[in-house]
Design a protein around this motif. Structure first.
Motif, mmCIF file in Angstrom:
data_model
loop_
_atom_site.group_PDB
_atom_site.id
_atom_site.type_symbol
_atom_site.label_atom_id
_atom_site.label_comp_id
_atom_site.label_asym_id
_atom_site.label_seq_id
_atom_site.Cartn_x
_atom_site.Cartn_y
_atom_site.Cartn_z
ATOM 1 N N LEU A 59 0.853 -1.184 0.000
ATOM 2 C CA LEU A 59 0.000 0.000 0.000
ATOM 3 C C LEU A 59 0.890 1.236 0.000
ATOM 4 N N GLU A 60 0.463 2.257 -0.697
ATOM 5 C CA GLU A 60 1.221 3.506 -0.751
ATOM 6 C C GLU A 60 0.532 4.560 0.100
ATOM 7 N N CYS A 61 1.351 5.436 0.667
ATOM 8 C CA CYS A 61 0.838 6.519 1.498
ATOM 9 C C CYS A 61 1.510 7.814 1.059
ATOM 10 N N ALA A 62 0.699 8.755 0.585
ATOM 11 C CA ALA A 62 1.237 10.031 0.119
ATOM 12 C C ALA A 62 1.521 10.984 1.276
ATOM 13 N N ASP A 63 0.930 10.724 2.444
ATOM 14 C CA ASP A 63 1.083 11.584 3.611
ATOM 15 C C ASP A 63 2.368 11.193 4.350
ATOM 16 N N SER A 64 3.424 11.988 4.189
ATOM 17 C CA SER A 64 4.724 11.648 4.784
ATOM 18 C C SER A 64 4.671 11.644 6.313
ATOM 19 N N GLU A 65 3.846 12.492 6.907
ATOM 20 C CA GLU A 65 3.727 12.511 8.367
ATOM 21 C C GLU A 65 3.112 11.207 8.868
ATOM 22 N N LEU A 66 2.070 10.729 8.194
ATOM 23 C CA LEU A 66 1.445 9.460 8.555
ATOM 24 C C LEU A 66 2.418 8.305 8.321
ATOM 25 N N ALA A 67 3.107 8.306 7.194
ATOM 26 C CA ALA A 67 4.059 7.238 6.885
ATOM 27 C C ALA A 67 5.171 7.157 7.930
ATOM 28 N N ASP A 68 5.519 8.294 8.542
ATOM 29 C CA ASP A 68 6.577 8.328 9.540
ATOM 30 C C ASP A 68 6.062 8.091 10.971
ATOM 31 N N ALA A 69 4.749 7.889 11.122
ATOM 32 C CA ALA A 69 4.184 7.657 12.461
ATOM 33 C C ALA A 69 4.751 6.360 13.034
ATOM 34 N N PRO A 70 5.047 6.350 14.327
ATOM 35 C CA PRO A 70 5.611 5.141 14.926
ATOM 36 C C PRO A 70 4.587 4.017 14.996
ATOM 37 N N VAL A 71 5.077 2.806 14.882
ATOM 38 C CA VAL A 71 4.295 1.606 15.164
ATOM 39 C C VAL A 71 4.766 1.144 16.534
ATOM 40 N N LEU A 72 3.832 0.775 17.387
ATOM 41 C CA LEU A 72 4.162 0.422 18.759
ATOM 42 C C LEU A 72 4.176 -1.086 18.964
ATOM 43 N N ILE A 73 4.820 -1.506 20.030
ATOM 44 C CA ILE A 73 4.765 -2.899 20.469
ATOM 45 C C ILE A 73 3.510 -3.013 21.323
ATOM 46 N N GLY A 74 2.535 -3.766 20.848
ATOM 47 C CA GLY A 74 1.275 -3.919 21.574
ATOM 48 C C GLY A 74 1.355 -4.929 22.697
ATOM 49 N N GLY A 75 2.347 -5.805 22.627
ATOM 50 C CA GLY A 75 2.531 -6.825 23.648
ATOM 51 C C GLY A 75 3.363 -7.961 23.095
ATOM 52 N N PRO A 76 3.664 -8.946 23.935
ATOM 53 C CA PRO A 76 4.565 -10.022 23.528
ATOM 54 C C PRO A 76 3.909 -11.158 22.735
ATOM 55 N N VAL A 77 2.584 -11.147 22.600
ATOM 56 C CA VAL A 77 1.881 -12.239 21.927
ATOM 57 C C VAL A 77 1.610 -11.860 20.471
ATOM 58 N N GLN A 78 1.891 -12.762 19.559
ATOM 59 C CA GLN A 78 1.648 -12.593 18.118
ATOM 60 C C GLN A 78 2.139 -11.234 17.601
ATOM 61 N N GLN A 79 3.418 -10.967 17.770
ATOM 62 C CA GLN A 79 3.965 -9.672 17.372
ATOM 63 C C GLN A 79 3.993 -9.464 15.862
ATOM 64 N N GLU A 80 3.676 -10.462 15.096
ATOM 65 C CA GLU A 80 3.569 -10.289 13.647
ATOM 66 C C GLU A 80 2.172 -9.806 13.237
ATOM 67 N N ARG A 81 1.256 -9.732 14.174
ATOM 68 C CA ARG A 81 -0.128 -9.348 13.901
ATOM 69 C C ARG A 81 -0.349 -7.875 14.265
ATOM 70 N N GLY A 82 -0.971 -7.134 13.348
ATOM 71 C CA GLY A 82 -1.195 -5.711 13.564
ATOM 72 C C GLY A 82 -2.593 -5.403 14.061
ATOM 73 N N PHE A 83 -2.676 -4.381 14.895
ATOM 74 C CA PHE A 83 -3.936 -3.894 15.458
ATOM 75 C C PHE A 83 -3.956 -2.379 15.326
ATOM 76 N N VAL A 84 -5.093 -1.828 14.943
ATOM 77 C CA VAL A 84 -5.267 -0.381 14.925
ATOM 78 C C VAL A 84 -6.234 -0.042 16.049
ATOM 79 N N LEU A 85 -5.740 0.696 17.028
ATOM 80 C CA LEU A 85 -6.557 1.172 18.143
ATOM 81 C C LEU A 85 -7.045 2.558 17.764
#
Length: 189
Positions: A62-88
């Motif tokens: 997927l492409e993102c034209a918004d450089s600020e959004l593209a540079d937003a940090p991704v967090l560690i949600g916890g130690p279980v299934q760290q390959e799985r993404g969640f959007v809170l």
């Protein structure tokens, strides 16, 4: 959505006490997405991963034209299934796979929310985390009795308006506590 039981901590923060030194929970703040007699599931909201949102989008082609959004940090949600993404996120939306935590919070795991976010049409307030934290039945209650966590009702200001490195203190401040002044051990009379 079913009615939330009065004894549940769903929609609350768990704020790590100083004595909780296990990564990634050390100085951690987790938002509990589910808590009942069967256990609990939460997402850490203040532990930085090595990834940026643009990295996740690129992995999904997927492409993102918004450089600020593209540079937003991704967090560690916890130690279980760290390959799985969640959007809170705050706004419920109409996503393929969302779970409504309460009237304030939702968590979504489907690709459609990422497509919308990349196109500038996603929720206004959202964070991306990889992995989650889980507790078996009674485990969280034991940790609370052992003085491992403080609890406070989750606050969007802490998650969306407070810098990562200040979220632990800000969350504790919701209950009038300065965590730097707390002891790392529990006392029992």
């Amino acid at each position: 959505m079913t009615a939330v039981q009065s004894s549940t901590l769903t929609g609350h923060f768990l704020i790590a006490m100083p004595g909780l030194a296990d990564p990634p929970f050390s100085r951690g703040v987790a938002l509990l997405c589910q808590h009942d007699e069967g256990g609990a599931v939460g997402l850490l909201v203040n532990q930085l991963s090595e990834y940026r949102f643009g990295d996740v989008l690129a992995q999904m082609k997927l492409e993102c034209a918004d450089s600020e959004l593209a540079d937003a940090p991704v967090l560690i949600g916890g130690p279980v299934q760290q390959e799985r993404g969640f959007v809170l996120h705050r706004e419920p939306g109409d996503w393929d796979s969302s779970y409504r935590i309460n009237t304030e919070w939702s968590v979504t795991t489907s690709r459609d929310i990422l497509v919308a976010m990349a196109a500038g049409e996603g929720p206004r307030q959202a964070i991306m985390v990889l992995g989650y934290a889980g507790w078996d039945a009674g485990q969280l209650e034991q940790e609370l009795m052992a003085n491992a966590w403080l609890t406070a009702e989750a606050c969007g200001r802490v998650v969306f308006d407070t810098p990562l490195e200040e979220r632990w203190s800000a969350a504790a401040g919701l209950v009038g506590v300065d965590p730097r002044q707390l002891s790392g051990y529990a006392g029992h009379a």
